[in-house]
Design an enzyme around this catalytic site. Structure first.
Site, PDB file in Angstrom:
ATOM      1  N   ASP A 125     -55.648  20.281  45.454  1.00 51.03           N
ATOM      2  CA  ASP A 125     -54.980  20.655  46.696  1.00 51.03           C
ATOM      3  C   ASP A 125     -53.802  19.709  46.879  1.00 51.03           C
ATOM      4  O   ASP A 125     -53.947  18.492  46.698  1.00 51.03           O
ATOM      5  CB  ASP A 125     -55.932  20.538  47.889  1.00 51.03           C
ATOM      6  CG  ASP A 125     -55.323  21.195  49.107  1.00 51.03           C
ATOM      7  OD1 ASP A 125     -55.678  22.336  49.404  1.00 51.03           O
ATOM      8  OD2 ASP A 125     -54.454  20.564  49.740  1.00 51.03           O
ATOM      9  N   ARG A 163     -51.969  25.514  44.016  1.00 52.76           N
ATOM     10  CA  ARG A 163     -52.753  26.655  43.511  1.00 52.76           C
ATOM     11  C   ARG A 163     -52.306  27.056  42.111  1.00 52.76           C
ATOM     12  O   ARG A 163     -51.151  27.434  41.891  1.00 52.76           O
ATOM     13  CB  ARG A 163     -52.679  27.833  44.492  1.00 52.76           C
ATOM     14  CG  ARG A 163     -51.290  28.357  44.775  1.00 52.76           C
ATOM     15  CD  ARG A 163     -51.294  29.362  45.915  1.00 52.76           C
ATOM     16  NE  ARG A 163     -51.457  28.691  47.200  1.00 52.76           N
ATOM     17  CZ  ARG A 163     -50.940  29.129  48.349  1.00 52.76           C
ATOM     18  NH1 ARG A 163     -50.261  30.256  48.391  1.00 52.76           N
ATOM     19  NH2 ARG A 163     -51.123  28.461  49.468  1.00 52.76           N
ATOM     20  N   ARG A 217     -46.814  23.072  56.890  1.00 50.83           N
ATOM     21  CA  ARG A 217     -45.955  24.037  56.193  1.00 50.83           C
ATOM     22  C   ARG A 217     -45.582  25.176  57.122  1.00 50.83           C
ATOM     23  O   ARG A 217     -46.449  25.683  57.836  1.00 50.83           O
ATOM     24  CB  ARG A 217     -46.682  24.619  54.971  1.00 50.83           C
ATOM     25  CG  ARG A 217     -46.813  23.583  53.900  1.00 50.83           C
ATOM     26  CD  ARG A 217     -47.381  24.112  52.609  1.00 50.83           C
ATOM     27  NE  ARG A 217     -47.291  23.030  51.657  1.00 50.83           N
ATOM     28  CZ  ARG A 217     -48.165  22.788  50.690  1.00 50.83           C
ATOM     29  NH1 ARG A 217     -49.200  23.584  50.528  1.00 50.83           N
ATOM     30  NH2 ARG A 217     -47.991  21.769  49.892  1.00 50.83           N
ATOM     31  N   SER A 230     -47.933  24.462  47.395  1.00 46.42           N
ATOM     32  CA  SER A 230     -49.347  24.307  47.069  1.00 46.42           C
ATOM     33  C   SER A 230     -49.610  23.940  45.608  1.00 46.42           C
ATOM     34  O   SER A 230     -48.756  24.105  44.737  1.00 46.42           O
ATOM     35  CB  SER A 230     -50.020  25.631  47.405  1.00 46.42           C
ATOM     36  OG  SER A 230     -51.107  25.868  46.588  1.00 46.42           O
ATOM     37  N   ASP A 287     -63.680  24.760  52.807  1.00 44.93           N
ATOM     38  CA  ASP A 287     -62.910  24.662  54.046  1.00 44.93           C
ATOM     39  C   ASP A 287     -61.814  25.715  54.191  1.00 44.93           C
ATOM     40  O   ASP A 287     -61.350  25.981  55.288  1.00 44.93           O
ATOM     41  CB  ASP A 287     -62.272  23.263  54.157  1.00 44.93           C
ATOM     42  CG  ASP A 287     -61.454  22.894  52.923  1.00 44.93           C
ATOM     43  OD1 ASP A 287     -61.356  23.723  52.009  1.00 44.93           O
ATOM     44  OD2 ASP A 287     -60.911  21.774  52.855  1.00 44.93           O
ATOM     45  N   HIS A 288     -61.398  26.330  53.088  1.00 42.58           N
ATOM     46  CA  HIS A 288     -60.270  27.270  53.167  1.00 42.58           C
ATOM     47  C   HIS A 288     -60.718  28.691  53.519  1.00 42.58           C
ATOM     48  O   HIS A 288     -60.253  29.288  54.466  1.00 42.58           O
ATOM     49  CB  HIS A 288     -59.521  27.308  51.835  1.00 42.58           C
ATOM     50  CG  HIS A 288     -58.564  26.184  51.646  1.00 42.58           C
ATOM     51  ND1 HIS A 288     -58.956  24.873  51.594  1.00 42.58           N
ATOM     52  CD2 HIS A 288     -57.217  26.167  51.493  1.00 42.58           C
ATOM     53  CE1 HIS A 288     -57.885  24.102  51.418  1.00 42.58           C
ATOM     54  NE2 HIS A 288     -56.822  24.874  51.355  1.00 42.58           N
TER      55      HIS A 288
HETATM   56  C1  MIC Z   1     -52.064  25.048  51.050  1.00 47.81           C
HETATM   57  O1  MIC Z   1     -51.932  24.298  52.009  1.00 47.81           O
HETATM   58  O2  MIC Z   1     -51.157  25.802  50.635  1.00 47.81           O
HETATM   59  C2  MIC Z   1     -53.384  25.043  50.315  1.00 47.81           C
HETATM   60  C3  MIC Z   1     -54.032  26.328  50.569  1.00 47.81           C
HETATM   61  O3  MIC Z   1     -54.205  24.035  50.806  1.00 47.81           O
HETATM   62  C4  MIC Z   1     -53.072  24.815  48.842  1.00 47.81           C
HETATM   63  C5  MIC Z   1     -54.199  25.025  47.947  1.00 47.81           C
HETATM   64  C6  MIC Z   1     -54.473  26.441  47.683  1.00 47.81           C
HETATM   65  O4  MIC Z   1     -53.555  27.246  47.566  1.00 47.81           O
HETATM   66  O5  MIC Z   1     -55.646  26.754  47.546  1.00 47.81           O
HETATM   67  C7  MIC Z   1     -52.468  23.455  48.496  1.00 47.81           C
HETATM   68  O6  MIC Z   1     -51.780  22.909  49.320  1.00 47.81           O
HETATM   69  O7  MIC Z   1     -52.595  22.993  47.357  1.00 47.81           O
HETATM   70 FE1  SF4 Z   2     -55.977  23.396  54.448  1.00 47.24          FE
HETATM   71 FE2  SF4 Z   2     -53.786  23.256  52.935  1.00 47.24          FE
HETATM   72 FE3  SF4 Z   2     -53.627  23.707  55.557  1.00 47.24          FE
HETATM   73 FE4  SF4 Z   2     -54.357  21.351  54.707  1.00 47.24          FE
HETATM   74  S1  SF4 Z   2     -52.380  22.304  54.362  1.00 47.24           S
HETATM   75  S2  SF4 Z   2     -55.311  22.493  56.357  1.00 47.24           S
HETATM   76  S3  SF4 Z   2     -55.543  21.854  52.898  1.00 47.24           S
HETATM   77  S4  SF4 Z   2     -54.552  25.036  54.031  1.00 47.24           S
END
Ligand code: MIC
Ligand code: SF4
Length: 643
Positions: A119, A537, A379, A535, A64-65
């Site tokens: 995630d 990550r 965010r 995140s 999905d990313h």
């Molecule tokens: C995000 O919202 O920052 C992400 C991308 O979903 C991350 C995961 C990632 O960095 O792959 C998260 O929230 O954990």
């Molecule tokens: Fe995707 Fe992270 Fe954004 Fe949720 S917050 S939509 S998991 S990138």
């Protein structure tokens, strides 16, 4: 003494440790989820552990990313995840099927179960009454292999909801109010448990908006009871068989309490660049806007989309505004297509995006220079949108859609009467984009397909006894993982390639950092409060590891990032006296001696700053298990040693 709901589920799943606040407990994990931006690494780690078939009740991999596919890298990752999941008994949700948290809520979540996901917004599952926690990829890999997941036994915060939301005031406004009161650090080491009469007025998708964005509080997770509304949702998903009623005991004891009267809430907005920088829409009403983005795992449910379509129906998006909409899942997209709501959106001039994270993670739709973008996401960290000076405001779909029409921030209560939006009795169910696990006998024949961009996990070594290293970077408070390891369309395709991605590490703060750290060979990073928020990550730990970072010394850490540092074998240190932050500058030579014994015995770590002759005393609070992980050079080494 009665138990809170979170305590009941944790107790049911506890396999190690004592039930004492602040102490580490090990819990059995029933379900896991991964997404593609963290998933490739998680599955490489899983492979390295050598467990043929996952030992959880259900593990699901989502794509999905990274769905932009501007080069071969993302497609290769998708193919790798598709094949590696087939080989190991994991469900595979194909690209196009939707955002992991939305789909998991619809099709897989079960009240009373434990879920960890690579995630940070995994707590979305708390809307269904699960203990759902965001974790690093390696923790998820270990859980898939049947290993225990460890957390610090959290404090439990009771948020009592009273009253009922007024028309056009939304679940998003509830969580923005919690953020306003508690801040982005307020939830660290805590579980947020929602109770009270007001809970009954919220549907599961609304509850999920609230638990999803509990991640922004820094909380371990958030949870709602499982009640009649939960049953109604599961029934509509043809999954009523998994329902169980769950609630806290009447005499449950909480560590903190907060009361929110839903009837008193009004539309809110989180201003740049932090989700807790909350103001009322009224205060900023009339602000000129350039862009509106609706979607993300926080606000892309069917109900959200139906409200947006209703507001847009028969109107045209303001000429100075670009409106994009990404429905959260194939189920949602299918249903808005069938009922004509999609057509109302298209008619109004909305730019319809695929069911994926998209602009939320900087995959397209970057705003114009210094542009004002209203987003229903969770965010708004600086630069995350892809435009460094973009100004991102977080708000409800109702406020977003109303503003898209007028071209200025608009209070949705000006829209007049609100129709009754109710969950359908039956959702459209078609799981044709989820590949179920194959029989064990056939798994051996599956070939795992790897592309040239997929590089192995970086090597780690045992903790050195003496460090004599410079400070390679000094940063301030609230550093996010988007600062440490930025995402976006240029960098996300490199998630499977640590050597390449590390060239972008911390470049938001200091574009010379990667080169400098590499040339120093080994170094220490110094930071302020709430370091690593955001995140899950693990790249935010693996890239520094690759660049030779041995320790990170800060005033305080965010939970998941601290765990990721330990997993990577990087020493997490905290100033005993926060004012000592001023005693270290960039390039100062730092010496730590007798480190292995200090870590093993749990004493204070003394750092001598050779450049100015000052001594800095730090804490290195590690559980017995974490000590061993750090001493062995990370969780992978530790797990391999213990297998
Ligand atoms: C995000 O919202 O920052 C992400 C991308 O979903 C991350 C995961 C990632 O960095 O792959 C998260 O929230 O954990
Ligand atoms: Fe995707 Fe992270 Fe954004 Fe949720 S917050 S939509 S998991 S990138």
């Amino acid at each position: 003494m009665g138990l809170t709901l979170a305590e009941k589920i944790l107790k049911n799943h506890c396999v190690d440790g004592e039930f004492v606040k602040g102490k580490e407990i090990g819990i059995r994990i029933d379900q896991t989820l991964t997404q593609d931006a963290t998933g490739t690494m998680a599955y490489l780690e899983y492979e390295a552990m050598g467990v043929p078939r996952v030992r959880t009740e259900k593990s699901v991999a989502y794509i999905d990313h990274n769905t932009l596919q501007s080069g071969f890298e993302n497609a290769d990752d998708h193919r790798f995840i598709g094949s590696v999941t087939k080989k190991h008994g994991i469900y595979f949700s194909r690209p196009g099927n939707g955002i992991c948290h939305q789909v998991h809520l619809e099709r897989f979540g079960i009240p009373g179960k434990t879920l960890i996901g690579s995630d940070s917004h995994t707590p979305t599952g708390g809307g269904l009454g699960m203990i759902a926690i965001g974790a690093g990829g390696l923790d998820v890999a270990v859980a898939m292999g049947g290993g225990t997941y460890y957390i610090t036994y959290p404090k439990i915060v009771k948020v009592e909801l009273t009253g009922k939301l007024s028309p056009w005031v939304a679940a998003k406004d509830v969580i923005l109010e919690v953020l306003r009161r508690m801040s982005v650090k307020g939830g660290v080491g805590k579980i947020i448990e929602y109770t009270g009469e007001g809970v009954k007025t919220l549907s599961v998708p609304e509850r999920a908006t609230i638990t999803n964005m509990g991640a922004e509080l820094g909380a371990t997770t958030s949870i709602f009871p499982s009640d009649e509304n939960t049953l109604a949702f599961l029934k509509a998903q043809c999954r009523e068989d998994v329902w169980v009623p769950l609630a806290a005991d009447k005499d449950a004891v909480y560590d903190e309490e907060l009361v929110i009267n839903l009837s008193e809430l009004e539309p809110l907005v989180a201003c740049p660049h932090s989700p807790d920088n909350v103001k009322t829409v009224k205060e900023l009403e009339g602000m000129k806007i350039d862009q509106v983005c609706i979607g993300s795992c926080t606000n892309s449910s069917l109900l959200d989309m139906l409200k947006v379509a209703h507001i847009l129906k028969g109107k045209t998006v303001h000429p100075d505004v670009s409106l994009s909409i990404a429905p959260g899942s194939k189920q949602v997209l299918n249903m808005i297509a069938d009922c004509g709501a999609l057509s109302d959106m298209i008619d109004a001039g909305a730019r319809i995006l695929e069911s994926a994270c998209g602009p939320c993670i900087g995959m397209g739709q970057a705003p114009n220079s210094a542009g004002v973008s209203l987003r229903t996401f969770n965010r708004n960290f600086e630069g995350r949108s892809g435009t460094k000076d973009g100004k991102i405001y977080l708000l409800s779909p109702e406020t977003a859609a109303a503003s898209a029409i007028t071209g200025v921030l608009t209070d949705p209560r000006s829209l007049g009467d609100m129709p009754d939006f109710v969950l359908p009795e039956v959702f459209t169910i078609n799981d044709n984009m989820v590949a179920a696990p194959i029989e064990a006998e056939k798994m051996n024949e599956v070939e795992v397909l790897r592309g040239p961009n997929i590089k192995p996990f970086p090597e780690t070594s045992e903790l050195d006894d003496k460090l004599c290293v410079p400070c390679s970077l000094k940063v301030g408070d609230n550093i996010t993982t988007d600062h440490i390891m930025p995402a976006g369309s240029k960098i996300l395709p490199l998630r499977s390639n640590i050597p390449e991605i590390s060239k972008y590490c911390f470049t938001v703060c200091d574009d010379k950092f990667p080169e400098r750290a590499k040339s120093m060979g080994a170094s220490i990073i110094v930071g302020g409060e709430n370091y690593g928020q955001g995140s899950s990550r693990e790249h935010a730990a693996l890239a520094p590891l690759y660049l030779g970072v041995k320790a990170v010394l800060v005033k305080s850490f965010a939970r998941i990032h601290r765990a990721n540092l330990v997993n990577a074998g990087i020493l997490p240190l905290e100033f005993v006296n926060p004012a000592d932050y001023d005693l270290i500058s960039l390039n100062d030579e730092l010496v730590i001696d007798g480190l292995r014994a200090t870590v093993a015995n749990g004493g204070e770590v003394k750092i001598l700053n050779k450049t100015n002759g000052k001594e800095v005393v730090c804490r290195c609070e590690l559980t017995e298990r974490n000590k061993e992980i750090i001493l062995s050079g990370g969780l992978l080494n530790y797990t391999k040693n213990s297998i």
